[in-house]
Design a protein around this motif. Structure first.
Motif, PDB file in Angstrom:
ATOM      1  N   MET A  87      31.043  57.933  21.747  1.00 17.73           N
ATOM      2  CA  MET A  87      32.366  58.285  21.225  1.00 17.73           C
ATOM      3  C   MET A  87      32.278  59.104  19.937  1.00 17.73           C
ATOM      4  O   MET A  87      33.200  59.866  19.617  1.00 17.73           O
ATOM      5  CB  MET A  87      33.192  57.026  20.980  1.00 17.73           C
ATOM      6  CG  MET A  87      33.745  56.396  22.247  1.00 17.73           C
ATOM      7  SD  MET A  87      34.674  54.873  21.908  1.00 17.73           S
ATOM      8  CE  MET A  87      36.058  55.529  20.981  1.00 17.73           C
ATOM      9  N   LEU A  88      31.185  58.967  19.201  1.00 17.83           N
ATOM     10  CA  LEU A  88      31.009  59.760  17.982  1.00 17.83           C
ATOM     11  C   LEU A  88      30.948  61.249  18.291  1.00 17.83           C
ATOM     12  O   LEU A  88      31.209  62.089  17.429  1.00 17.83           O
ATOM     13  CB  LEU A  88      29.738  59.324  17.243  1.00 17.83           C
ATOM     14  CG  LEU A  88      29.743  57.910  16.662  1.00 17.83           C
ATOM     15  CD1 LEU A  88      28.384  57.573  16.078  1.00 17.83           C
ATOM     16  CD2 LEU A  88      30.830  57.781  15.598  1.00 17.83           C
ATOM     17  N   ILE A  89      30.564  61.581  19.531  1.00 23.41           N
ATOM     18  CA  ILE A  89      30.537  62.982  19.963  1.00 23.41           C
ATOM     19  C   ILE A  89      31.782  63.316  20.782  1.00 23.41           C
ATOM     20  O   ILE A  89      32.405  64.361  20.608  1.00 23.41           O
ATOM     21  CB  ILE A  89      29.270  63.266  20.797  1.00 23.41           C
ATOM     22  CG1 ILE A  89      28.022  63.048  19.942  1.00 23.41           C
ATOM     23  CG2 ILE A  89      29.295  64.692  21.348  1.00 23.41           C
ATOM     24  CD1 ILE A  89      26.728  63.143  20.702  1.00 23.41           C
ATOM     25  N   LEU A  90      32.157  62.397  21.683  1.00 26.31           N
ATOM     26  CA  LEU A  90      33.258  62.676  22.611  1.00 26.31           C
ATOM     27  C   LEU A  90      34.611  62.810  21.913  1.00 26.31           C
ATOM     28  O   LEU A  90      35.418  63.679  22.268  1.00 26.31           O
ATOM     29  CB  LEU A  90      33.333  61.566  23.667  1.00 26.31           C
ATOM     30  CG  LEU A  90      32.187  61.533  24.679  1.00 26.31           C
ATOM     31  CD1 LEU A  90      32.305  60.308  25.584  1.00 26.31           C
ATOM     32  CD2 LEU A  90      32.186  62.812  25.520  1.00 26.31           C
ATOM     33  N   LEU A  91      34.888  61.965  20.918  1.00 28.49           N
ATOM     34  CA  LEU A  91      36.185  62.026  20.248  1.00 28.49           C
ATOM     35  C   LEU A  91      36.393  63.352  19.507  1.00 28.49           C
ATOM     36  O   LEU A  91      37.418  64.005  19.698  1.00 28.49           O
ATOM     37  CB  LEU A  91      36.352  60.828  19.307  1.00 28.49           C
ATOM     38  CG  LEU A  91      36.586  59.474  20.000  1.00 28.49           C
ATOM     39  CD1 LEU A  91      36.600  58.344  18.984  1.00 28.49           C
ATOM     40  CD2 LEU A  91      37.894  59.486  20.783  1.00 28.49           C
ATOM     41  N   PRO A  92      35.439  63.797  18.672  1.00 28.19           N
ATOM     42  CA  PRO A  92      35.615  65.115  18.036  1.00 28.19           C
ATOM     43  C   PRO A  92      35.672  66.257  19.052  1.00 28.19           C
ATOM     44  O   PRO A  92      36.421  67.214  18.870  1.00 28.19           O
ATOM     45  CB  PRO A  92      34.382  65.251  17.128  1.00 28.19           C
ATOM     46  CG  PRO A  92      33.958  63.858  16.862  1.00 28.19           C
ATOM     47  CD  PRO A  92      34.259  63.098  18.111  1.00 28.19           C
ATOM     48  N   PHE A  93      34.893  66.138  20.149  1.00 29.69           N
ATOM     49  CA  PHE A  93      34.901  67.194  21.163  1.00 29.69           C
ATOM     50  C   PHE A  93      36.277  67.298  21.834  1.00 29.69           C
ATOM     51  O   PHE A  93      36.820  68.392  22.001  1.00 29.69           O
ATOM     52  CB  PHE A  93      33.823  66.933  22.218  1.00 29.69           C
ATOM     53  CG  PHE A  93      33.905  67.865  23.395  1.00 29.69           C
ATOM     54  CD1 PHE A  93      33.562  69.206  23.272  1.00 29.69           C
ATOM     55  CD2 PHE A  93      34.353  67.407  24.633  1.00 29.69           C
ATOM     56  CE1 PHE A  93      33.656  70.069  24.360  1.00 29.69           C
ATOM     57  CE2 PHE A  93      34.448  68.263  25.712  1.00 29.69           C
ATOM     58  CZ  PHE A  93      34.100  69.603  25.576  1.00 29.69           C
ATOM     59  N   THR A  94      36.837  66.159  22.208  1.00 31.41           N
ATOM     60  CA  THR A  94      38.151  66.200  22.866  1.00 31.41           C
ATOM     61  C   THR A  94      39.243  66.637  21.882  1.00 31.41           C
ATOM     62  O   THR A  94      40.218  67.274  22.280  1.00 31.41           O
ATOM     63  CB  THR A  94      38.504  64.831  23.476  1.00 31.41           C
ATOM     64  OG1 THR A  94      38.437  63.816  22.457  1.00 31.41           O
ATOM     65  CG2 THR A  94      37.550  64.468  24.600  1.00 31.41           C
ATOM     66  N   ALA A  95      39.081  66.300  20.597  1.00 30.96           N
ATOM     67  CA  ALA A  95      40.036  66.772  19.587  1.00 30.96           C
ATOM     68  C   ALA A  95      39.961  68.288  19.463  1.00 30.96           C
ATOM     69  O   ALA A  95      40.984  68.970  19.340  1.00 30.96           O
ATOM     70  CB  ALA A  95      39.740  66.114  18.238  1.00 30.96           C
ATOM     71  N   TRP A  96      38.749  68.835  19.510  1.00 34.58           N
ATOM     72  CA  TRP A  96      38.574  70.283  19.462  1.00 34.58           C
ATOM     73  C   TRP A  96      39.212  70.927  20.687  1.00 34.58           C
ATOM     74  O   TRP A  96      39.879  71.963  20.571  1.00 34.58           O
ATOM     75  CB  TRP A  96      37.085  70.626  19.407  1.00 34.58           C
ATOM     76  CG  TRP A  96      36.799  72.097  19.544  1.00 34.58           C
ATOM     77  CD1 TRP A  96      36.888  73.050  18.567  1.00 34.58           C
ATOM     78  CD2 TRP A  96      36.416  72.778  20.741  1.00 34.58           C
ATOM     79  NE1 TRP A  96      36.572  74.278  19.060  1.00 34.58           N
ATOM     80  CE2 TRP A  96      36.278  74.137  20.400  1.00 34.58           C
ATOM     81  CE3 TRP A  96      36.155  72.382  22.048  1.00 34.58           C
ATOM     82  CZ2 TRP A  96      35.894  75.119  21.339  1.00 34.58           C
ATOM     83  CZ3 TRP A  96      35.784  73.327  22.969  1.00 34.58           C
ATOM     84  CH2 TRP A  96      35.652  74.686  22.624  1.00 34.58           C
ATOM     85  N   CYS A  97      39.035  70.334  21.867  1.00 33.50           N
ATOM     86  CA  CYS A  97      39.654  70.863  23.090  1.00 33.50           C
ATOM     87  C   CYS A  97      41.171  70.874  22.969  1.00 33.50           C
ATOM     88  O   CYS A  97      41.840  71.836  23.374  1.00 33.50           O
ATOM     89  CB  CYS A  97      39.246  70.009  24.308  1.00 33.50           C
ATOM     90  SG  CYS A  97      37.501  70.144  24.740  1.00 33.50           S
ATOM     91  N   CYS A  98      41.723  69.822  22.375  1.00 32.79           N
ATOM     92  CA  CYS A  98      43.176  69.738  22.171  1.00 32.79           C
ATOM     93  C   CYS A  98      43.642  70.865  21.239  1.00 32.79           C
ATOM     94  O   CYS A  98      44.671  71.504  21.494  1.00 32.79           O
ATOM     95  CB  CYS A  98      43.513  68.367  21.581  1.00 32.79           C
ATOM     96  SG  CYS A  98      45.273  68.021  21.525  1.00 32.79           S
TER      97      CYS A  98
END
Length: 302
Positions: free
Chosen positions: A287-298
């Motif tokens: 989640m330390l990678i997935l959360l920032p990645f999905t925020a960037w996608c948003c």
């Protein structure tokens, strides 16, 4: 990293070689509070010093912190006539820095207003340049800069920074002080407004016309939805709080950026730790990678 998430696109244009080994005054327009200084500092290839409003230095602990960030107090009449004498030590410090070939950022308008325009210039920048010449700092350069934002309220935003052609002030050394101020401010105004985007209304400014990439949007859509569901609440509550606290002021964008920059990593670490402890360690770590990645996608979809 925070600017990467906060802005859609930021471009810094440099007119000429920056003369990094010479004393320099960086002079910029001031439309967006202390966010202006952050944007310039991030994109400038050398550490710089900043002149900042003196009332921010009233508390000793805060003063130490601001000094560690290369901030130097400058006092205006609006901050009390009794404080104006403190500017003498400020100018002395600036002169010492210039003699050491340091670079100092000043906002010559002396006031910040959310607008796409340049207000009349105060005498502070001209005074420092005049004093530097009389201290035999003859290789002083003044670098006019302008900052152009697509919006002062929307996120993500677009930013263009123009580092325009420098002014060599030694050419003005033979003029009397009042004449020097007038000619200097005229040249500085022309330098700052060069390539500056100016308009009267405060509607969204489209700095980079977008070409729709539908394949990219399709690929980012699902992770963007996950980012929105899992993290939009962070932005929503911070934004509501900042709107309330900065009402009728120019600090909205700066305070929101600062809060997100400091709080977002902490919130993500807490969320990941919670999942790791109570559910699955590997999932929490990912989640330390997935959360920032999905925020960037948003952000990219938005």
């Amino acid at each position: 990293m925070a600017l990467f998430f906060y802005s859609r696109k930021t471009v810094a244009n440099f007119a000429l070689i920056l003369n990094l080994n010479q004393p320099k005054i960086l002079a910029s327009n001031h439309p967006n509070s202390f966010f202006d200084a952050i944007v310039i500092a991030v994109h400038y290839p050398k550490p710089i010093y900043f002149l900042a409003r003196g009332d921010a230095f009233n508390k000793p602990l805060i003063k130490k912190f601001l000094n560690a960030l290369h901030l130097i107090p400058i006092y205006r009449l609006s901050e009390g006539k009794e404080n104006l004498s403190k500017n003498d030590s400020t100018f002395e410090r600036c002169l010492k820095l210039l003699k050491s070939n340091e670079h100092i950022l000043i906002f010559p308008e002396g006031v910040c207003v959310n607008e796409w325009n340049l207000r009349s210039l105060k005498k502070g920048t001209a005074r420092l340049a005049f004093m530097a010449l009389h201290q035999k700092i003859n290789n002083l350069i003044v670098q006019p800069i302008n900052l152009n934002y697509s919006s002062f309220y929307k996120v993500p935003k677009e930013i263009i920074i123009n580092f325009n052609e420098p002014i060599t002030v030694s050419n003005l050394s033979n003029h009397a002080e009042n004449v020097f101020y007038r000619i200097f401010n005229q040249e500085l105004k022309e330098g700052i407004t060069r390539k500056m985007l100016i308009k009267s209304d405060l509607q969204y400014f489209d700095l980079f016309p977008k070409k729709e990439n539908y394949l990219r949007k399709i690929l980012l859509f699902i992770p963007a939805i996950l980012g929105f569901i899992s993290q939009y609440w962070i932005y929503f509550f911070l934004k509501k709080w900042v709107i309330k606290k900065t009402k009728n002021s120019v600090f909205y964008d700066s305070v929101l950026f600062g809060l997100l920059m400091f709080s977002y990593p902490v919130i993500i670490i807490v969320m990941a730790t919670f999942v790791g402890i109570f559910f699955n360690f590997k999932l929490g770590l990912s989640m330390l990678i997935l959360l920032p990645f999905t925020a960037w996608c948003c952000k990219e979809i938005k």
